[in-house]
Design an enzyme around this catalytic site. Sequence first.
Site, mmCIF file in Angstrom:
data_model
loop_
_atom_site.group_PDB
_atom_site.id
_atom_site.type_symbol
_atom_site.label_atom_id
_atom_site.label_comp_id
_atom_site.label_asym_id
_atom_site.label_seq_id
_atom_site.Cartn_x
_atom_site.Cartn_y
_atom_site.Cartn_z
ATOM 1 N N ASP A 109 -22.345 48.116 -23.265
ATOM 2 C CA ASP A 109 -21.300 48.013 -24.303
ATOM 3 C C ASP A 109 -21.305 48.858 -25.493
ATOM 4 O O ASP A 109 -21.357 48.527 -26.744
ATOM 5 C CB ASP A 109 -20.996 46.624 -24.611
ATOM 6 C CG ASP A 109 -19.829 46.311 -25.502
ATOM 7 O OD1 ASP A 109 -18.714 47.110 -25.383
ATOM 8 O OD2 ASP A 109 -19.725 45.230 -26.138
ATOM 9 N N ASN A 139 -6.804 38.091 -16.322
ATOM 10 C CA ASN A 139 -7.044 38.232 -17.463
ATOM 11 C C ASN A 139 -7.872 39.397 -18.095
ATOM 12 O O ASN A 139 -8.420 39.504 -19.275
ATOM 13 C CB ASN A 139 -7.848 37.092 -17.769
ATOM 14 C CG ASN A 139 -9.309 37.098 -17.090
ATOM 15 O OD1 ASN A 139 -9.681 37.753 -16.371
ATOM 16 N ND2 ASN A 139 -10.067 35.927 -17.390
ATOM 17 N N LEU A 175 -21.991 43.106 -18.787
ATOM 18 C CA LEU A 175 -22.069 44.272 -18.105
ATOM 19 C C LEU A 175 -22.938 45.480 -18.492
ATOM 20 O O LEU A 175 -23.220 45.613 -19.587
ATOM 21 C CB LEU A 175 -20.757 44.924 -17.794
ATOM 22 C CG LEU A 175 -19.966 43.793 -17.083
ATOM 23 C CD1 LEU A 175 -18.313 44.529 -17.151
ATOM 24 C CD2 LEU A 175 -20.029 43.390 -15.864
ATOM 25 N N CYS A 177 -7.269 37.025 -7.060
ATOM 26 C CA CYS A 177 -6.652 35.983 -8.059
ATOM 27 C C CYS A 177 -5.131 35.410 -7.417
ATOM 28 O O CYS A 177 -4.834 34.324 -7.860
ATOM 29 C CB CYS A 177 -6.013 36.922 -9.226
ATOM 30 S SG CYS A 177 -7.290 37.319 -10.304
ATOM 31 N N CYS A 189 -10.472 29.583 -15.550
ATOM 32 C CA CYS A 189 -10.210 30.367 -14.525
ATOM 33 C C CYS A 189 -10.968 29.551 -13.311
ATOM 34 O O CYS A 189 -12.156 29.288 -13.669
ATOM 35 C CB CYS A 189 -10.926 31.687 -14.820
ATOM 36 S SG CYS A 189 -11.013 32.666 -13.163
#
Length: 313
Positions: free
Chosen positions: A132, A153, A167, A186, A247
């Site tokens: 990131d 999302n 990540l 999903c 979720c």
Amino acid sequence: MDPTSLANLIKQTAYDLGFGFVGIARAERMEPEERRLEAWLDAGHHGQMHWMENHFDKRVDPTKLVPGAKSVVSLLYNYFPADDTPSREAPKVARYAYGEDYHKVVRGKLRELTGRLEEAIGSPIDGRVFVDSAPVLERDWAARAGAGWIGKNTLLLNPKAGSYFFLAEIISDLQPATDSAIRDHCGTCTRCIDACPTDAISPQGYLVDGSKCISYLTIELKEAIPEEFRGRMEGWAFGCDICQEVCPWNRFSTPHREPAFEPHADLPGMGPREWTEMTEDVFRRVFQKSAVKRTKFTGLRRNIDFLDKGGSD
């Protein structure tokens, strides 16, 4: 070393260092993702995050970011806490920010990983590691590498671990065997869409107006939080986990095993009064190594005051 053996070496070495999932994709220009990113920026969904407009070609083409790149290795590092007390009662903190700044922790793991790989391969790796910290479309690369799919999302969802992970990437001249993308799971679920209090997720999903996201409002936005969001913040003072909390795939989340991600000893015991009366000295002590320091004391104070004046009704 043949491509399959190299891929196995990369994955096993990464697992030994604590990474939960590893996927590998070929380094190439991302044409579908390029069009989506351009449309997202043109719509102004990045709000005041003007840095996202910079280095567009590097974002969509890893060979421009790392000349000579042949592969993108995507890695997932779990941060789901065993004790999520700081996310239960307002003012709330997103779970990823409980412990030490993930940039430093995960980058250190990546450097150790590349060092071990170079030793095993017997030659230097021409590439770079990212957490990131550069114009890299992390979720898209992870999806291409089969580490999950991008949910409604817009977070990466892994069928075995949900979405509570950081990540990271290694973009290099290595040419290991690549993995295949997995399908979207999903289905007809709309829990994240229904639960978002600021309507940041589009009714159809797969698109987030970043300028409406609570994480953006409490971290990236440097001005006063717009009045239209008063009473809609759900108690979040730094970041937001609502779309992850609802979720169904996060029922598979398991506590991390990273000591650096354990919260400061004082954080779980901080109630509304401790937050409201927080001094700058307390802020520095509790969040000295945390990602919360990004918003600075003045920013966190702004967020808390906004909640106190009806921002969490």
